[in-house]
Design a protein around this motif. Structure first.
Motif, PDB file in Angstrom:
ATOM      1  N   PHE A   1     -34.768  17.511  18.940  1.00 10.43           N
ATOM      2  CA  PHE A   1     -34.497  17.629  17.508  1.00 10.43           C
ATOM      3  C   PHE A   1     -34.547  19.092  17.067  1.00 10.43           C
ATOM      4  O   PHE A   1     -33.702  19.550  16.295  1.00 10.43           O
ATOM      5  CB  PHE A   1     -35.508  16.817  16.697  1.00 10.43           C
TER       6      PHE A   1
ATOM      7  N   LEU B   1     -16.845  14.085  21.758  1.00  5.60           N
ATOM      8  CA  LEU B   1     -17.146  15.288  20.984  1.00  5.60           C
ATOM      9  C   LEU B   1     -16.369  16.488  21.501  1.00  5.60           C
ATOM     10  O   LEU B   1     -15.860  17.301  20.719  1.00  5.60           O
ATOM     11  CB  LEU B   1     -18.650  15.584  21.031  1.00  5.60           C
TER      12      LEU B   1
ATOM     13  N   MET C   1     -29.568   9.948  21.038  1.00  8.68           N
ATOM     14  CA  MET C   1     -28.987   8.626  21.215  1.00  8.68           C
ATOM     15  C   MET C   1     -29.983   7.689  21.889  1.00  8.68           C
ATOM     16  O   MET C   1     -30.701   8.095  22.812  1.00  8.68           O
ATOM     17  CB  MET C   1     -27.729   8.718  22.083  1.00  8.68           C
TER      18      MET C   1
ATOM     19  N   THR D   1     -38.140  13.524  22.442  1.00 11.18           N
ATOM     20  CA  THR D   1     -37.092  13.816  21.462  1.00 11.18           C
ATOM     21  C   THR D   1     -37.451  14.995  20.566  1.00 11.18           C
ATOM     22  O   THR D   1     -36.561  15.621  19.986  1.00 11.18           O
ATOM     23  CB  THR D   1     -36.799  12.588  20.564  1.00 11.18           C
TER      24      THR D   1
ATOM     25  N   CYS E   1     -30.265  12.002  25.341  1.00 14.77           N
ATOM     26  CA  CYS E   1     -31.035  10.768  25.379  1.00 14.77           C
ATOM     27  C   CYS E   1     -32.266  10.987  26.250  1.00 14.77           C
ATOM     28  O   CYS E   1     -32.377  12.009  26.937  1.00 14.77           O
ATOM     29  CB  CYS E   1     -30.195   9.601  25.902  1.00 14.77           C
TER      30      CYS E   1
ATOM     31  N   ASP F   1     -25.701  20.188  18.234  1.00 17.98           N
ATOM     32  CA  ASP F   1     -24.634  19.187  18.184  1.00 17.98           C
ATOM     33  C   ASP F   1     -24.219  18.645  19.550  1.00 17.98           C
ATOM     34  O   ASP F   1     -23.164  18.013  19.672  1.00 17.98           O
ATOM     35  CB  ASP F   1     -23.399  19.728  17.449  1.00 17.98           C
ATOM     36  N   LYS F   2     -25.045  18.850  20.577  1.00 14.89           N
ATOM     37  CA  LYS F   2     -24.779  18.226  21.872  1.00 14.89           C
ATOM     38  C   LYS F   2     -25.570  16.922  21.952  1.00 14.89           C
ATOM     39  O   LYS F   2     -26.720  16.857  21.524  1.00 14.89           O
ATOM     40  CB  LYS F   2     -25.186  19.159  23.010  1.00 14.89           C
ATOM     41  N   PRO F   3     -24.970  15.849  22.499  1.00 14.82           N
ATOM     42  CA  PRO F   3     -25.679  14.568  22.555  1.00 14.82           C
ATOM     43  C   PRO F   3     -26.760  14.561  23.620  1.00 14.82           C
ATOM     44  O   PRO F   3     -26.643  15.220  24.663  1.00 14.82           O
ATOM     45  CB  PRO F   3     -24.565  13.572  22.895  1.00 14.82           C
TER      46      PRO F   3
ATOM     47  N   THR G   1     -19.866   9.726  24.669  1.00 13.22           N
ATOM     48  CA  THR G   1     -20.071  10.484  23.438  1.00 13.22           C
ATOM     49  C   THR G   1     -19.794  11.966  23.649  1.00 13.22           C
ATOM     50  O   THR G   1     -19.139  12.615  22.827  1.00 13.22           O
ATOM     51  CB  THR G   1     -21.503  10.286  22.925  1.00 13.22           C
TER      52      THR G   1
ATOM     53  N   MET H   1     -30.048  18.847  18.712  1.00  7.29           N
ATOM     54  CA  MET H   1     -29.246  17.923  19.501  1.00  7.29           C
ATOM     55  C   MET H   1     -29.082  16.589  18.778  1.00  7.29           C
ATOM     56  O   MET H   1     -29.825  16.264  17.839  1.00  7.29           O
ATOM     57  CB  MET H   1     -29.874  17.712  20.879  1.00  7.29           C
ATOM     58  N   LEU H   2     -28.093  15.811  19.196  1.00  9.02           N
ATOM     59  CA  LEU H   2     -27.799  14.507  18.615  1.00  9.02           C
ATOM     60  C   LEU H   2     -28.444  13.441  19.495  1.00  9.02           C
ATOM     61  O   LEU H   2     -27.981  13.185  20.599  1.00  9.02           O
ATOM     62  CB  LEU H   2     -26.284  14.290  18.528  1.00  9.02           C
TER      63      LEU H   2
END
Length: 204
Positions: A134, A195, A141, A130, A110, A106-108, A191, A138-139
Motif C-alpha cells: 500500500f 493494465l 488483489m 499488504t 497479491c 499502480d502495479k498489481p 490484470t 500498488m493495487l
C-alpha cells in the motif's frame, strides 16, 4: 496492440520459505502466471538474516532492479507470530529508493502465506504483507468468492490471498489449495497484462 515476446509481461513471485510450503505455493502461483499468454513468472526469494537455512533448492535472491522493472508482484511468507517473516520484512525495509521514485505505483500485487495450524495467524500475516505494498502505491488483489474452492477448502485459502495449512512442509499441497494459488496467479497476470495494454494504448 498485444505485447511481443520481447515485451513479455513480467510478474515477480517473491517469497520466503523456511520448510517448503510457501515455496510450493509460489510455484503454483507462477504456473498460473505462465498460463496466461504473453506473461512470464519470475520466481525470486529474499536473503536470510538468520543462520537457519530456507527450504532448498532456492530461487535467486531478488534485487531492487528486478522489482522496479516488474509489471506485477506476488509476495509470500510463512506465518511468524501472526506476521510476515523477519527476512521478508527486512527486504521491504530496504526498498525506500523505489518508494521515493514511485517505481511500483499502480502495479498489481497479491499476497500468500502458509502456517502449521489453522489458527496460526494466516489472515494477519497476509494483511501485514499488504502494508508495504500500500505504501508503495500498488493495487492489491485478493481471491474473489467466485472461486468455488474458496467456499469448500479446509486446508487453506482466504479472500486476502492463497494460503496453506501443513505440518509437513515438503508434502504435496492440498489440491484445492494448489488450484486457488494457480487461479490467483492467473488473475494477477491478466490484470497486469490489461493494465499494460491500456498504458500502451494511451501512449501510442
Amino acid at each position: 496492440m498485444i505485447p511481443s515476446v520481447q515485451e513479455a509481461i513480467k510478474i515477480v513471485v517473491l517469497y520466503h520459505s523456511r520448510h517448503g510450503t510457501t515455496q510450493q505455493l509460489a510455484r503454483h502461483i507462477a504456473r498460473g502466471v505462465a498460463s496466461i499468454p504473453h506473461c512470464q513468472a519470475v520466481l525470486r526469494t529474499v536473503a536470510e538474516i538468520e543462520a537457519t537455512p530456507s527450504a532448498t533448492p532456492n530461487d535467486p535472491i531478488i534485487d531492487l532492479q528486478e522489482l522496479k522493472e516488474c509489471h506485477g508482484l506476488a509476495v509470500g511468507s510463512p506465518v511468524w507470530f501472526g506476521n510476515m517473516s523477519a527476512a521478508m520484512k527486512h527486504f521491504w525495509d530496504q526498498t525506500t529508493s523505489l518508494w521515493v521514485a514511485g517505481s511500483l505505483i499502480d502495479k498489481p500485487a497479491c499476497v500468500f502465506t502458509s502456517s502449521s495450524s489453522p489458527h496460526g495467524g494466516q489472515e494477519t500475516t497476509l494483511q501485514s504483507m499488504t502494508l508495504p505494498l500500500f505504501h508503495h502505491g500498488m493495487l492489491i488483489m485478493g481471491i474473489p468468492y467466485s472461486e468455488p474452492n474458496l467456499h469448500t477448502s479446509f486446508k487453506g485459502g482466504t479472500p486476502y490471498g492463497a494460503s496453506s495449512v501443513s505440518k509437513e512442509g515438503h508434502a504435496s499441497l492440498d489440491k484445492q489449495v494448489s488450484e486457488l494459488a494457480f487461479s490467483q496467479g492467473q488473475r494477477l497476470a491478466k490484470t497486469a497484462l490489461a493494465l499494460q495494454l491500456s498504458n500502451t494504448t494511451q501512449t501510442s
